[in-house]
Scaffold this active site. Structure first.
Site, PDB file in Angstrom:
ATOM      1  N   LYS A  83       0.871  -1.277  -0.028  1.00  0.00           N
ATOM      2  CA  LYS A  83       0.005   0.060  -0.002  1.00  0.00           C
ATOM      3  C   LYS A  83       0.767   1.199   0.008  1.00  0.00           C
ATOM      4  CE  LYS A  83      -4.298   0.930   2.396  1.00  0.00           C
ATOM      5  NZ  LYS A  83      -5.079   0.654   3.498  1.00  0.00           N
TER       6      LYS A  83
HETATM    7  C1  E4P Z   1      -8.451   0.826   4.040  1.00  0.00           C
HETATM    8  O1  E4P Z   1      -7.659   0.695   2.877  1.00  0.00           O
HETATM    9  C2  E4P Z   1      -8.286   2.033   4.706  1.00  0.00           C
HETATM   10  O2  E4P Z   1      -7.175   2.472   5.168  1.00  0.00           O
HETATM   11  C3  E4P Z   1      -9.410   2.227   5.650  1.00  0.00           C
HETATM   12  O3  E4P Z   1     -10.685   1.821   5.296  1.00  0.00           O
HETATM   13  C4  E4P Z   1      -9.622   3.577   6.336  1.00  0.00           C
HETATM   14  O4  E4P Z   1     -10.618   3.598   7.103  1.00  0.00           O
HETATM   15  P1  E4P Z   1     -11.048   4.941   8.216  1.00  0.00           P
HETATM   16  O5  E4P Z   1     -11.285   6.302   7.215  1.00  0.00           O
HETATM   17  O6  E4P Z   1     -12.459   4.360   8.821  1.00  0.00           O
HETATM   18  O7  E4P Z   1      -9.812   5.089   9.114  1.00  0.00           O
END
Ligand code: E4P
Length: 214
Positions: A83
């Site tokens: 990522k």
């Molecule tokens: C996933 O890839 C993201 O990092 C995650 O869904 C972020 O979620 P949040 O906005 O609830 O922290």
């Protein structure tokens, strides 16, 4: 639509994986920190449990650092996806990593332009954040819909992972506008298979059966 789990909690992953419903897992530094365990150990455990792609995020903010970390993380398992944050340095890293066949998930996408840039740079996945957009009064769902149109028009290969999902309605709506994947927090997932009328129905059937079999 594929279901990813947005958690690094092994118990949550096992529970839902046992139902055959986990197509992949996403994590981020916040999610990993919440578990209070070693990053590499947790990611390797998840990769061994789940057949699909597992996203693990780099910490560096410059291209060279991201690429170095990504090459290391990519060795942890065959189903790893690295990522990378949606920044100029991140785009440069994705460009390099895609040429090395290292899969990437470009995260923190909040506009069509950002999604298009990431897909063109060679991202395997792009992660628009629905909930965080809704928090500032912008429709996260509309972004998903537009991104799907853009990817289709230009025949770009990246798949959309709808992220920052907070509600059952988010999941249903992203499915309807053609998100390839929704990544769902572990505590929200059970709400997808539940309905109060199902619970009432089961209770009523049991009650009637008990009366009948007296
Ligand atoms: C996933 O890839 C993201 O990092 C995650 O869904 C972020 O979620 P949040 O906005 O609830 O922290």
């Amino acid at each position: 639509m594929k279901f990813f789990l947005d958690t690094a909690n092994i118990e949550e992953i096992k529970r839902i994986n046992d139902l055959g419903l986990v197509d992949g897992v996403t994590t981020n530094p916040t999610i990993i920190a919440r578990e209070g365990r070693d990053f590499e150990t947790v990611i390797k455990e998840i990769c061994a449990l789940v057949d699909g792609p597992v996203s693990a995020e780099v910490i560096s903010l410059e291209t060279a650092g991201m690429v170095k970390e990504a090459r290391e993380i990519a060795k942890w398992a065959d189903n790893i996806v690295v990522k990378i944050p949606m920044t100029e340095a991140g785009l440069a890293a994705v460009n390099i990593l895609s040429q090395e066949n290292i899969k990437t998930n470009v995260t923190l996408i909040f506009s069509v332009a950002q999604g298009l840039m990431a897909a063109k740079a060679g991202a395997t996945y792009i992660s628009p954040f629905i909930g965080r957009l809704d928090d500032i009064g912008v429709s996260g769902l509309e972004l998903i819909e537009k991104l799907r149109q853009v990817l289709d028009i230009y025949e770009l290969k990246a798949e959309i992972i709808s992220a920052s999902i907070r509600t059952l309605e988010h999941v249903e709506a992203t499915a309807l506008v053609g998100s390839h994947i929704a990544t769902i927090p572990g505590n929200l997932f059970p709400k997808l298979w539940s309905h109060p009328l199902t619970d009432n129905g089961v209770a009523q059937f049991m009650k009637d059966w008990a009366e009948f079999s007296k």
